[in-house]
Scaffold this motif. Structure first.
Motif, PDB file in Angstrom:
ATOM      1  N   ASP A 130       0.990  -1.208   0.015  1.00  0.00           N
ATOM      2  CA  ASP A 130      -0.111   0.162   0.103  1.00  0.00           C
ATOM      3  C   ASP A 130       0.781   1.279  -0.066  1.00  0.00           C
ATOM      4  N   VAL A 131       2.084   1.072   0.575  1.00  0.00           N
ATOM      5  CA  VAL A 131       3.076   2.399   0.707  1.00  0.00           C
ATOM      6  C   VAL A 131       3.619   2.381  -0.578  1.00  0.00           C
ATOM      7  N   ALA A 132       3.598   1.506  -1.399  1.00  0.00           N
ATOM      8  CA  ALA A 132       4.316   1.324  -2.672  1.00  0.00           C
ATOM      9  C   ALA A 132       3.398   2.147  -3.837  1.00  0.00           C
ATOM     10  N   VAL A 133       2.035   2.045  -3.321  1.00  0.00           N
ATOM     11  CA  VAL A 133       1.157   2.724  -4.219  1.00  0.00           C
ATOM     12  C   VAL A 133       0.951   4.194  -4.034  1.00  0.00           C
ATOM     13  N   VAL A 134       1.096   4.434  -2.859  1.00  0.00           N
ATOM     14  CA  VAL A 134       1.236   6.347  -2.525  1.00  0.00           C
ATOM     15  C   VAL A 134       2.535   6.478  -3.095  1.00  0.00           C
ATOM     16  N   ALA A 135       3.742   5.798  -2.960  1.00  0.00           N
ATOM     17  CA  ALA A 135       5.045   6.373  -3.629  1.00  0.00           C
ATOM     18  C   ALA A 135       4.935   6.536  -5.156  1.00  0.00           C
ATOM     19  N   SER A 136       4.248   5.645  -5.616  1.00  0.00           N
ATOM     20  CA  SER A 136       4.325   5.626  -6.982  1.00  0.00           C
ATOM     21  C   SER A 136       3.701   6.681  -7.741  1.00  0.00           C
ATOM     22  N   ALA A 137       2.409   7.209  -6.973  1.00  0.00           N
ATOM     23  CA  ALA A 137       1.636   8.323  -7.142  1.00  0.00           C
ATOM     24  C   ALA A 137       2.377   9.708  -6.838  1.00  0.00           C
ATOM     25  N   VAL A 138       2.959   9.673  -5.786  1.00  0.00           N
ATOM     26  CA  VAL A 138       4.077  10.668  -5.530  1.00  0.00           C
ATOM     27  C   VAL A 138       5.079  11.116  -6.580  1.00  0.00           C
ATOM     28  N   ASP A 139       5.600   9.718  -7.136  1.00  0.00           N
ATOM     29  CA  ASP A 139       6.801   9.894  -8.170  1.00  0.00           C
ATOM     30  C   ASP A 139       5.980  10.292  -9.474  1.00  0.00           C
ATOM     31  N   ASP A 157      -1.847  15.676  -8.581  1.00  0.00           N
ATOM     32  CA  ASP A 157      -2.159  15.922  -7.011  1.00  0.00           C
ATOM     33  C   ASP A 157      -3.294  15.010  -6.462  1.00  0.00           C
ATOM     34  N   VAL A 158      -4.221  15.229  -7.164  1.00  0.00           N
ATOM     35  CA  VAL A 158      -5.803  14.330  -6.777  1.00  0.00           C
ATOM     36  C   VAL A 158      -5.498  12.814  -6.483  1.00  0.00           C
ATOM     37  N   ALA A 159      -4.599  12.386  -7.418  1.00  0.00           N
ATOM     38  CA  ALA A 159      -4.283  10.831  -7.398  1.00  0.00           C
ATOM     39  C   ALA A 159      -3.463  10.352  -6.134  1.00  0.00           C
ATOM     40  N   VAL A 160      -2.665  11.602  -5.753  1.00  0.00           N
ATOM     41  CA  VAL A 160      -2.090  11.076  -4.433  1.00  0.00           C
ATOM     42  C   VAL A 160      -2.824  11.413  -3.398  1.00  0.00           C
ATOM     43  N   LEU A 161      -3.837  12.354  -3.451  1.00  0.00           N
ATOM     44  CA  LEU A 161      -4.618  12.506  -2.275  1.00  0.00           C
ATOM     45  C   LEU A 161      -5.600  11.324  -2.212  1.00  0.00           C
ATOM     46  N   ARG A 162      -6.050  10.727  -3.331  1.00  0.00           N
ATOM     47  CA  ARG A 162      -6.926   9.567  -3.309  1.00  0.00           C
ATOM     48  C   ARG A 162      -6.207   8.258  -2.740  1.00  0.00           C
ATOM     49  N   ALA A 163      -4.907   8.119  -3.241  1.00  0.00           N
ATOM     50  CA  ALA A 163      -4.130   7.058  -2.669  1.00  0.00           C
ATOM     51  C   ALA A 163      -3.832   7.099  -1.030  1.00  0.00           C
ATOM     52  N   ILE A 164      -3.641   8.158  -0.635  1.00  0.00           N
ATOM     53  CA  ILE A 164      -3.414   8.290   0.780  1.00  0.00           C
ATOM     54  C   ILE A 164      -4.896   7.944   1.618  1.00  0.00           C
ATOM     55  N   LEU A 177     -13.813  14.224   1.127  1.00  0.00           N
ATOM     56  CA  LEU A 177     -12.684  14.517   0.288  1.00  0.00           C
ATOM     57  C   LEU A 177     -13.226  14.821  -1.127  1.00  0.00           C
ATOM     58  N   ASN A 178     -14.499  13.919  -1.717  1.00  0.00           N
ATOM     59  CA  ASN A 178     -14.825  13.840  -3.188  1.00  0.00           C
ATOM     60  C   ASN A 178     -14.885  15.284  -3.656  1.00  0.00           C
ATOM     61  N   PRO A 179     -15.789  16.279  -2.865  1.00  0.00           N
ATOM     62  CA  PRO A 179     -16.169  17.753  -3.441  1.00  0.00           C
ATOM     63  C   PRO A 179     -14.968  18.456  -3.611  1.00  0.00           C
ATOM     64  N   VAL A 180     -14.163  18.297  -2.763  1.00  0.00           N
ATOM     65  CA  VAL A 180     -13.124  19.104  -2.705  1.00  0.00           C
ATOM     66  C   VAL A 180     -12.037  18.743  -4.048  1.00  0.00           C
ATOM     67  N   VAL A 181     -12.096  17.574  -4.056  1.00  0.00           N
ATOM     68  CA  VAL A 181     -11.134  16.811  -5.228  1.00  0.00           C
ATOM     69  C   VAL A 181     -11.705  17.411  -6.535  1.00  0.00           C
ATOM     70  N   VAL A 182     -13.250  17.465  -6.477  1.00  0.00           N
ATOM     71  CA  VAL A 182     -13.634  17.830  -7.973  1.00  0.00           C
ATOM     72  C   VAL A 182     -13.270  19.095  -8.368  1.00  0.00           C
ATOM     73  N   VAL A 183     -13.396  20.122  -7.266  1.00  0.00           N
ATOM     74  CA  VAL A 183     -13.243  21.473  -7.320  1.00  0.00           C
ATOM     75  C   VAL A 183     -11.568  21.708  -7.859  1.00  0.00           C
ATOM     76  N   LEU A 184     -10.821  21.020  -7.017  1.00  0.00           N
ATOM     77  CA  LEU A 184      -9.284  21.060  -7.347  1.00  0.00           C
ATOM     78  C   LEU A 184      -9.109  20.708  -8.798  1.00  0.00           C
ATOM     79  N   ASP A 185      -9.606  19.615  -9.444  1.00  0.00           N
ATOM     80  CA  ASP A 185      -9.741  19.189 -10.616  1.00  0.00           C
ATOM     81  C   ASP A 185     -10.248  19.938 -11.783  1.00  0.00           C
ATOM     82  N   ALA A 186     -11.286  20.894 -11.298  1.00  0.00           N
ATOM     83  CA  ALA A 186     -11.716  21.403 -12.424  1.00  0.00           C
ATOM     84  C   ALA A 186     -11.529  22.884 -12.497  1.00  0.00           C
TER      85      ALA A 186
END
Length: 216
Positions: A130-139, A157-164, A177-186
């Motif tokens: 699971d840590v590796a998934v987050v690390a991959s998103a950060v990379d 950035d959203v991919a990292v937030l969702r992974a964590i 987190l979803n509504p904030v993520v939608v706005v961050l992305d849009a």
């Protein structure tokens, strides 16, 4: 007619609901105000009554209006009964200092949600996979920052937030987190504000990854 141009072209129902939602959010339609009869309102908006009724049902579900027999349709206070789904409309209408204040507040909400996720993770053991998934998103985010690709930053950035957030196993935090993520992305202005601090974000995320690695 739509007040959220960063979304796909709306249907007539969505466009009608967007128009009324925008008027409520910016105060052109005030809390306690009665909407005109359906026939009159449909004519004012240039839609048929079926379209108007479907649009009004969307606003009822969003907590922006109330419909009662013999009472008609009453505008509600969006600050008291609305939700985070109003953020795109609110941000699309704000300008200057007001827009900057909204963006600062939204980033503040994101930081506090992130803190809540980390608090939950503090109580858990984390698998290396699971840590590796987050690390991959950060990379992936670091690669975007190094390339100076501001347009791709928000999604990375959203991919990292969702992974964590996913590590916490909390559906409540994920939904919050979803509504904030939608706005961050849009919202382009918010994406640009986040991208301007991309290098700092990468450093912070790598520190989180290192900490997660100790949660065995």
């Amino acid at each position: 007619m739509s007040e959220t141009p960063f979304l796909r072209p709306p249907t007539a129902v969505v466009a009608c609901a967007d128009e009324l939602r925008g008027r409520i959010v910016r105060g052109a339609l005030r809390p306690g105000e009665k909407l005109p009869p359906e026939r009159t309102l449909a004519a004012l908006l240039g839609v048929d009554r079926g379209t108007l009724r479907a649009a009004l049902q969307r606003l009822v579900a969003a907590g922006l209006i109330r419909q009662r027999p013999k009472e008609g349709t009453t505008v509600l206070d969006p600050a008291a009964s609305g939700g985070l789904d109003l953020l795109p409309t609110m941000l699309s209408q704000a300008q200057g200092g007001e827009l900057l204040a909204h963006l600062d507040d939204l980033l503040l909400v994101r930081r506090h949600l992130a803190a809540a996720v980390l608090e939950r993770l503090h109580q858990q053991k984390i698998d290396k996979a699971d840590v590796a998934v987050v690390a991959s998103a950060v990379d992936a985010l670091a690669a975007v920052v190094d390339a100076g690709d501001d347009a791709a930053f928000a999604k990375a950035d959203v991919a990292v937030l969702r992974a964590i957030a996913g590590l916490s196993g909390s559906r409540v935090l994920a939904l919050a987190l979803n509504p904030v993520v939608v706005v961050l992305d849009a919202v382009p202005a918010l994406a640009k504000a986040s991208a301007d601090h991309g290098a700092v974000s990468v450093v912070a995320y790598r520190a989180v990854v290192d900490w997660l690695g100790t949660k065995k």
